[in-house]
Design a protein around this motif. Structure first.
Motif, PDB file in Angstrom:
ATOM      1  N   CYS A  59       0.841  -1.193   0.000  1.00 31.97           N
ATOM      2  CA  CYS A  59       0.000   0.000   0.000  1.00 31.97           C
ATOM      3  C   CYS A  59       0.881   1.250   0.000  1.00 31.97           C
ATOM      4  O   CYS A  59       1.811   1.361   0.814  1.00 31.97           O
ATOM      5  N   HIS A 103       0.289   4.075   1.081  1.00 31.55           N
ATOM      6  CA  HIS A 103       0.113   4.933   2.256  1.00 31.55           C
ATOM      7  C   HIS A 103       1.231   4.682   3.262  1.00 31.55           C
ATOM      8  O   HIS A 103       2.133   5.499   3.419  1.00 31.55           O
ATOM      9  N   LEU A 104       1.222   3.522   3.912  1.00 29.81           N
ATOM     10  CA  LEU A 104       2.284   3.234   4.881  1.00 29.81           C
ATOM     11  C   LEU A 104       2.810   1.810   4.737  1.00 29.81           C
ATOM     12  O   LEU A 104       3.383   1.257   5.678  1.00 29.81           O
ATOM     13  N   CYS A 153      -7.288  -1.505   1.893  1.00 26.10           N
ATOM     14  CA  CYS A 153      -6.113  -1.888   2.675  1.00 26.10           C
ATOM     15  C   CYS A 153      -6.519  -2.216   4.121  1.00 26.10           C
ATOM     16  O   CYS A 153      -7.363  -1.532   4.706  1.00 26.10           O
ATOM     17  N   PHE A 170      -4.820  -1.788   6.819  1.00 24.02           N
ATOM     18  CA  PHE A 170      -4.145  -1.020   7.869  1.00 24.02           C
ATOM     19  C   PHE A 170      -4.939   0.228   8.259  1.00 24.02           C
ATOM     20  O   PHE A 170      -5.296   0.412   9.415  1.00 24.02           O
ATOM     21  N   HIS A 171      -5.269   1.104   7.269  1.00 17.60           N
ATOM     22  CA  HIS A 171      -6.026   2.317   7.586  1.00 17.60           C
ATOM     23  C   HIS A 171      -7.234   2.473   6.677  1.00 17.60           C
ATOM     24  O   HIS A 171      -7.775   3.561   6.529  1.00 17.60           O
ATOM     25  N   PHE A 203      -7.647   2.633   3.452  1.00 19.67           N
ATOM     26  CA  PHE A 203      -7.627   3.377   2.195  1.00 19.67           C
ATOM     27  C   PHE A 203      -8.108   2.418   1.101  1.00 19.67           C
ATOM     28  O   PHE A 203      -7.782   1.225   1.125  1.00 19.67           O
TER      29      PHE A 203
HETATM   30  S1  FES Z   1      -0.955   1.328   4.913  1.00 18.51           S
HETATM   31 FE1  FES Z   1      -2.619   1.006   3.632  1.00 18.51          FE
HETATM   32  S2  FES Z   1      -4.109   2.354   4.344  1.00 18.51           S
HETATM   33 FE2  FES Z   1      -2.397   2.760   5.565  1.00 18.51          FE
END
Ligand code: FES
Ligand SMILES: [Fe+2]
Length: 361
Positions: free
Chosen positions: A66, A68-69, A86, A88-89, A91
């Motif tokens: 991802c 993002h992070l 995703c 994790f957060h 997205f």
């Molecule tokens: S790492 Fe994928 S939404 Fe944050």
């Protein structure tokens, strides 16, 4: 006391001569595994990929991390409608790869996933690989799966390279020693046409009661990752359609995917009596067809690739096959057989080799 049996250890996998990763289409799933909303994590040529199917049915494949992070979208990622979300957060990424929303209701960042070219054909989901990232310049063909009942499928990861799997189809010499057929011959000579290679071998098998039975094959390879074989036994009015796909997961291993279906007579419409009988025949024979293929595995798992083999009459057209296969590698990475420096030939391992550990899914 029993004498100790000496066995030469197999040369470590990483020390054996290996061909590089080839370009082309490589199977990453059977279509039936990828039901709408499914997310699969796969390894392809030493890297992770994520394969998923949107709710409307489109198969897609992306690089896994991802933007993002950095979470792995194949571990807990979910399909929502047409988007991949995703874990994790939360997205979300649309079918074109773009980030379409965050998990916080805030404007999404300008970020996206990297998509791989995907095709779904003949019940197989395949991904395109090119060493320089070039787009597909040939396609896998549609084969007559409709004339057969739904196939039985098998998958197993073994030590091997896709070129060895395709070379096996033109290696007439091994058919008797490994597969216990006799009278192996070429009915239709090998034809090489772009990414397509075809050959029509024939063999005999001695069956109890029936005696010698002729089996005719039409073999086609499309690149080094996809083989389709139609086998016919005219005397029994039987035919079988087999797909064999070898996908490199790392430099030493391939995931073999295999589909097989058999039919009696012409077996037309799906609900015909002949098709129902063919379905039963497929279920009865599938495991023995797969077993025939696995007879090659101990050889493949322990052999080395000899760029300059010492060939003999009766071998089958291995040299022209290898010249054709060279087109699937980066320029200079795989030397065609007639340009090989003999001093570079690796030495074969002596003795009996222990087989590598096998694992199936
Ligand atoms: S790492 Fe994928 S939404 Fe944050
Ligand atoms: Fe074989």
């Amino acid at each position: 006391m029993k004498p100790l049996r000496r066995r030469a250890a197999a040369r470590p996998i990483e020390a054996r001569a290996r061909l590089p990763y080839p370009d082309g289409w490589f199977a990453v799933a059977f279509g039936k595994e990828l039901t709408p909303g499914t997310v699969l994590r796969r390894r392809l040529m030493g890297e992770e990929i994520v394969v998923y199917r949107t709710r409307r049915g489109a198969p897609l494949a992306v690089r896994p991390y991802c933007p993002h992070l950095g979470a792995h979208l194949g571990v807990g990622g979910k399909v929502e409608g047409e988007d991949l979300v995703c874990p994790f957060h939360s997205f979300a990424f649309g079918p074109d790869g773009r980030c379409v929303r965050t998990g916080y209701g805030t404007p999404p960042p300008k970020a996206g996933l990297t998509h791989l070219a995907v095709r779904e054909i003949n019940g197989v989901v395949a991904v395109w690989h090119h060493h320089a990232g070039s787009p597909p310049d040939w396609e896998l063909p549609a084969v007559p799966v409709d004339r057969y009942p739904a196939p039985v499928t098998f998958a197993q990861t073994i030590v091997d390279h896709p070129q060895e799997v395709v070379e096996n189809a033109v290696d007439l010499g091994h058919v008797e020693s490994v597969h216990r057929f006799s009278n192996a011959r070429v009915r239709k000579p090998m034809r090489l046409d772009g990414a397509r290679m075809s050959i029509g071998p024939a063999v005999q098998r001695i069956l109890p009661v029936l005696g010698a039975i002729d089996v005719e094959f039409d073999v086609e390879a499309h690149g080094l990752g996809y083989i389709v074989v139609e086998a016919r036994i005219p005397r029994l009015r039987m035919a079988a359609l087999v797909q064999m796909m070898a996908t490199p997961v790392d430099p030493a291993h391939v995931e073999i995917r295999f589909t097989t279906a058999a039919r009696l007579g012409r077996a037309g419409a799906r609900d015909s009596v002949a098709m129902r009988a063919s379905r039963l025949l497929t279920l009865a024979l599938a495991r023995s067809f797969w077993h025939d293929i696995t007879l090659d595995f101990p050889i493949w798992q322990n052999k080395v690739y000899l760029p300059r083999p010492r060939l003999a009459q009766g071998d089958g057209p291995i040299t022209p096959f290898r010249r054709w296969a060279a087109q699937f590698y980066p320029p200079g990475a795989a030397t065609p057989p007639d340009q090989v420096d003999p001093s570079q030939q690796p030495v074969a391992d002596p003795g009996v080799l222990e087989s590598e550990e096998e694992h199936s899914r």
